[in-house]
Design an enzyme around this catalytic site. Structure first.
Site, mmCIF file in Angstrom:
data_model
loop_
_atom_site.group_PDB
_atom_site.id
_atom_site.type_symbol
_atom_site.label_atom_id
_atom_site.label_comp_id
_atom_site.label_asym_id
_atom_site.label_seq_id
_atom_site.Cartn_x
_atom_site.Cartn_y
_atom_site.Cartn_z
ATOM 1 N N ALA A 1 31.399 -25.925 74.852
ATOM 2 C CA ALA A 1 30.803 -27.263 74.809
ATOM 3 C C ALA A 1 29.288 -27.170 74.690
ATOM 4 O O ALA A 1 28.676 -26.152 75.022
ATOM 5 C CB ALA A 1 31.174 -28.036 76.066
ATOM 6 N N HIS A 2 28.681 -28.259 74.222
ATOM 7 C CA HIS A 2 27.225 -28.313 74.084
ATOM 8 C C HIS A 2 26.529 -27.942 75.386
ATOM 9 O O HIS A 2 25.604 -27.118 75.394
ATOM 10 C CB HIS A 2 26.799 -29.724 73.630
ATOM 11 C CG HIS A 2 25.324 -29.904 73.588
ATOM 12 N ND1 HIS A 2 24.607 -30.419 74.651
ATOM 13 C CD2 HIS A 2 24.422 -29.616 72.625
ATOM 14 C CE1 HIS A 2 23.325 -30.442 74.336
ATOM 15 N NE2 HIS A 2 23.179 -29.965 73.111
ATOM 16 N N ALA A 3 26.952 -28.530 76.508
ATOM 17 C CA ALA A 3 26.301 -28.262 77.799
ATOM 18 C C ALA A 3 26.358 -26.773 78.151
ATOM 19 O O ALA A 3 25.384 -26.212 78.656
ATOM 20 C CB ALA A 3 26.944 -29.088 78.903
#
Length: 125
Positions: free
Chosen positions: A78-80
């Site tokens: 994921a981006h995070a």
């Protein structure tokens, strides 16, 4: 010198409030800051733990000054997670109900190596 067993995790780190995906290694302690959307960005301060549903590239400035990130969705790709690893901050993702379990300003310990978020014991951070 006698051999003494190590205290269990709850004695060392406090009560675990959330468990999720260990997405970026390390540990950090800071106040949880619940951020719902772009309108909340002004409330975020350097050293806060970013707590949100998910992130996107627009959230990168917050991740740059966060001490850790906790999201309700996502995984290691994921981006995070990717941005947290780039910035070298711990991340626990896919922690169900993170935004309602944690309260704004609550001091938390984020363990991105094991995927736990806990309230630190007094004097034991």
């Amino acid at each position: 010198m006698p051999i003494v067993p190590l205290p269990d995790a709850s004695e060392r780190y406090g009560d675990t409030l959330l468990t999720g995906v260990a997405a970026s290694p390390g540990t950090a302690v800071g106040p949880a800051r619940i951020i719902v959307g772009l309108d909340d960005f002004a409330r975020f301060r350097p050293g806060d733990v970013l707590v949100c549903r998910t992130t996107s590239p627009a959230w990168t400035p917050l991740l740059a000054c966060a001490c850790a990130v906790v999201t309700e969705t996502g995984g290691v790709l994921a981006h995070a997670a990717i941005v947290a690893r780039e910035f070298g901050i711990p991340a626990v993702l896919a922690a169900p109900m993170a935004m309602t379990t944690l309260t704004d300003g609550l001091l938390v310990r984020v363990d991105g190596t094991h995927g736990h978020v806990a309230v630190p014991n007094a004097g034991r951070i």
